[in-house]
Design an enzyme around this catalytic site. Structure first.
Site, short mmCIF file in Angstrom:
data_model
loop_
_atom_site.label_atom_id
_atom_site.label_comp_id
_atom_site.label_asym_id
_atom_site.label_seq_id
_atom_site.Cartn_x
_atom_site.Cartn_y
_atom_site.Cartn_z
N ARG A 85 23.05 57.21 -66.42
CA ARG A 85 22.07 56.71 -67.40
C ARG A 85 20.79 57.55 -67.36
O ARG A 85 19.67 57.03 -67.43
CB ARG A 85 21.72 55.24 -67.16
CG ARG A 85 22.87 54.29 -67.26
CD ARG A 85 23.46 54.25 -68.67
NE ARG A 85 24.52 53.29 -68.70
CZ ARG A 85 25.80 53.60 -68.37
NH1 ARG A 85 26.14 54.84 -68.07
NH2 ARG A 85 26.73 52.67 -68.40
N SER A 125 22.59 46.06 -71.14
CA SER A 125 22.21 45.99 -69.73
C SER A 125 20.72 46.33 -69.59
O SER A 125 20.29 47.38 -70.03
CB SER A 125 22.99 47.01 -68.90
OG SER A 125 24.37 46.79 -69.09
N GLU A 142 17.06 50.07 -67.21
CA GLU A 142 17.78 51.02 -68.07
C GLU A 142 17.04 51.09 -69.42
O GLU A 142 16.97 52.14 -70.05
CB GLU A 142 19.21 50.50 -68.27
CG GLU A 142 20.06 51.41 -69.10
CD GLU A 142 21.51 50.93 -69.22
OE1 GLU A 142 22.10 50.49 -68.22
OE2 GLU A 142 22.02 51.00 -70.35
C1 LIG Z 1 24.74 44.87 -77.00
C2 LIG Z 1 24.41 46.20 -76.41
C3 LIG Z 1 25.33 46.86 -75.62
C4 LIG Z 1 25.06 48.11 -75.07
N1 LIG Z 1 25.99 48.73 -74.29
C5 LIG Z 1 25.75 49.94 -73.75
C6 LIG Z 1 26.74 50.59 -72.96
O1 LIG Z 1 27.85 50.09 -72.79
N2 LIG Z 1 26.44 51.79 -72.42
C7 LIG Z 1 25.23 52.38 -72.62
O2 LIG Z 1 25.03 53.49 -72.08
N3 LIG Z 1 24.27 51.80 -73.37
C8 LIG Z 1 24.50 50.60 -73.94
N4 LIG Z 1 23.53 49.98 -74.70
C9 LIG Z 1 22.23 50.63 -74.87
C10 LIG Z 1 22.08 51.45 -76.19
O3 LIG Z 1 23.04 51.05 -77.13
C11 LIG Z 1 22.21 52.95 -75.96
O4 LIG Z 1 21.27 53.39 -75.00
C12 LIG Z 1 21.97 53.76 -77.25
O5 LIG Z 1 22.27 55.12 -77.03
C13 LIG Z 1 20.56 53.63 -77.80
O6 LIG Z 1 20.56 54.21 -79.09
P1 LIG Z 1 19.42 53.90 -80.13
O7 LIG Z 1 19.62 54.80 -81.28
O8 LIG Z 1 19.39 52.45 -80.43
O9 LIG Z 1 18.13 54.33 -79.31
P2 LIG Z 1 16.67 53.71 -79.37
O10 LIG Z 1 16.65 52.39 -78.70
O11 LIG Z 1 16.13 53.79 -80.75
O12 LIG Z 1 15.90 54.75 -78.45
C14 LIG Z 1 16.18 54.84 -77.06
C15 LIG Z 1 15.33 55.99 -76.48
O13 LIG Z 1 15.74 57.22 -77.05
C16 LIG Z 1 14.67 57.84 -77.77
N5 LIG Z 1 15.26 58.44 -78.96
C17 LIG Z 1 16.05 57.82 -79.88
N6 LIG Z 1 16.50 58.71 -80.78
C18 LIG Z 1 15.98 59.91 -80.45
C19 LIG Z 1 16.07 61.24 -81.00
N7 LIG Z 1 16.80 61.53 -82.07
N8 LIG Z 1 15.36 62.23 -80.39
C20 LIG Z 1 14.62 61.99 -79.29
N9 LIG Z 1 14.51 60.77 -78.72
C21 LIG Z 1 15.18 59.75 -79.29
C22 LIG Z 1 13.66 56.72 -78.04
O14 LIG Z 1 12.36 57.23 -78.18
C23 LIG Z 1 13.84 55.85 -76.82
O15 LIG Z 1 13.11 56.36 -75.73
C24 LIG Z 1 23.79 48.72 -75.29
C25 LIG Z 1 22.83 48.07 -76.11
C26 LIG Z 1 23.14 46.83 -76.66
C27 LIG Z 1 22.14 46.16 -77.55
#
Ligand SMILES: Cc1cc2nc3c(=O)[nH]c(=O)nc-3n(C[C@H](O)[C@H](O)[C@H](O)COP(=O)(O)OP(=O)(O)OC[C@H]3O[C@@H](n4cnc5c(N)ncnc54)[C@H](O)[C@@H]3O)c2cc1C
Length: 339
Positions: A165, A239, A335
């Site tokens: 992570r 998580s 995380e």
């Molecule tokens: C129900 C649920 C289940 C999940 N299960 C998992 C799992 O099994 N495994 C796992 O690893 N994660 C899991 N996650 C966490 C999440 O889905 C991942 O971390 C995902 O990659 C986040 O993507 P996002 O676009 O929503 O990022 P955001 O929440 O929008 O951003 C996360 C971080 O990345 C940065 N960011 C976003 N996009 C960019 C970009 N293009 N350039 C630079 N920085 C950027 C943001 O500034 C922030 O710091 C889960 C979340 C939920 C709600």
């Protein structure tokens, strides 16, 4: 056309459903939008939050700066040979839809990562992982733009410094780049990863006779739907804490006190302990404090039942960290990204 909006509620922009306000918000569809935006003098001085699907962050207060919502779309095949296919996706592509796109074409490698919320661009940030697979296993390279200089740069696999992570984007270059697109090297002949969690059991229940990446994807989707709360129904960010890795000697001491403590060997010297188990042992599972709480089925997931504040969830997280440290001598790290 760039439209910068003022005083925007971020409630629908984060899966916790926290109603914080952004001073400014802009949605960008392509590289040119980003270049134009970054050159605006007023924009250069503002703090910026780069936003994908908002599924891995906790808004602890209003954001007194510019939220840049990344909507860059597009999936292209870059090249292929006998064994592999190199596929590139825009940072704003929905992660799960991209995985489905690959699964439908029988391009193997991402199927265990089905149904993870969020965008392609955010996936390398924390090297998303599930069911024994991480994106580092198929990641090839990414393109990003430096926020201060507007210079584009390729990050190779090695340069991303992926860990559990973790990546360079959470450390050395934190907040410095916008990821524009990500390229993956997928396989024409699959290697099936079914030993993790309930995949095999679920495949059996589904009466799958012939293993395929589609079957694995379906099984992962089924398991995830049964185990994890859907953010559309109850606010959460998956998580909340990472699973801690502790020295084997510490693990052995804990085993004396708690013979049933689960643990997975990660290296010669360290063992990974499920954070959910530790939190549950401290009595937090299902605890509700007003509008927020700890999920009833998953102690690792903090939830907003509606109307909860990010600061309240942060306080709850700190209480959980304190009690796990007091009871087990283990420091839990989050995380989720705090904003
Ligand atoms: C129900 C649920 C289940 C999940 N299960 C998992 C799992 O099994 N495994 C796992 O690893 N994660 C899991 N996650 C966490 C999440 O889905 C991942 O971390 C995902 O990659 C986040 O993507 P996002 O676009 O929503 O990022 P955001 O929440 O929008 O951003 C996360 C971080 O990345 C940065 N960011 C976003 N996009 C960019 C970009 N293009 N350039 C630079 N920085 C950027 C943001 O500034 C922030 O710091 C889960 C979340 C939920 C709600």
């Amino acid at each position: 056309m760039l439209t910068i909006q003022s005083n925007v509620s971020l409630k629908s922009y984060n899966t916790f459903g926290i109603d914080a306000t952004a001073r400014y918000l802009v949605e960008v569809d392509n590289d040119e939008d980003i270049q134009t935006l970054l050159q605006l003098p007023d924009v250069q001085t503002l703090p910026k939050l780069i936003l994908g699907g908002g599924s891995n962050l906790l808004l602890t207060q209003d954001f007194n700066g510019l939220v840049v919502k990344i909507n860059i779309k597009g999936i292209q095949t870059i090249k292929e040979d006998q064994d592999n296919i190199w596929v590139q996706a825009g940072a704003g592509e929905n992660w799960h839809e991209f995985v489905m796109y690959c699964v439908e074409r029988k391009w193997a490698g991402l199927e265990n990562l089905s149904l993870i919320p969020g965008t392609v661009g955010a996936a390398p940030m924390q090297n998303i992982g599930a069911y024994g697979v991480e994106i580092k296993d198929t990641f090839y390279r990414l393109e990003a733009v430096h926020i201060l200089t507007g210079q584009k740069r390729i990050f190779t696999h090695e340069e991303c410094k992926f860990g559990y992570r973790d990546s360079i984007f959470k450390n050395e270059v934190k907040g410095e780049y916008i990821i524009l697109s990500v390229q993956f090297k997928l396989h024409k002949t699959p290697t099936f990863h079914i030993s993790y969690g309930d995949i095999q059991k679920t495949l059996d229940q589904m009466s799958i006779k012939e293993l395929s990446i589609k079957a694995i994807s379906d099984a992962v989707i089924k398991i995830r739907k049964s185990k994890l709360p859907d953010p559309a129904e109850i606010g959460n960010a998956g998580s909340f804490f990472k699973n801690p890795e502790i020295p084997n000697s510490h693990y052995q001491q804990l085993q004396q006190l708690y013979p049933e403590i689960p643990g997975y060997v990660v290296s010669e010297n360290t063992t990974k302990v499920p954070a959910g188990w530790l939190i549950e042992q401290c009595g937090w599972k299902g605890k509700r404090l007003g509008n927020i709480g700890v999920h009833t089925k998953q102690a690792l997931v903090l939830v907003n039942y509606g109307g909860g504040k990010g600061a309240e969830i942060k306080q709850l997280a700190e209480k959980i960290q304190a009690s796990v440290e007091e009871n087990f001598g283990i420091k839990l790290h989050t995380e989720v990204n705090f904003i």
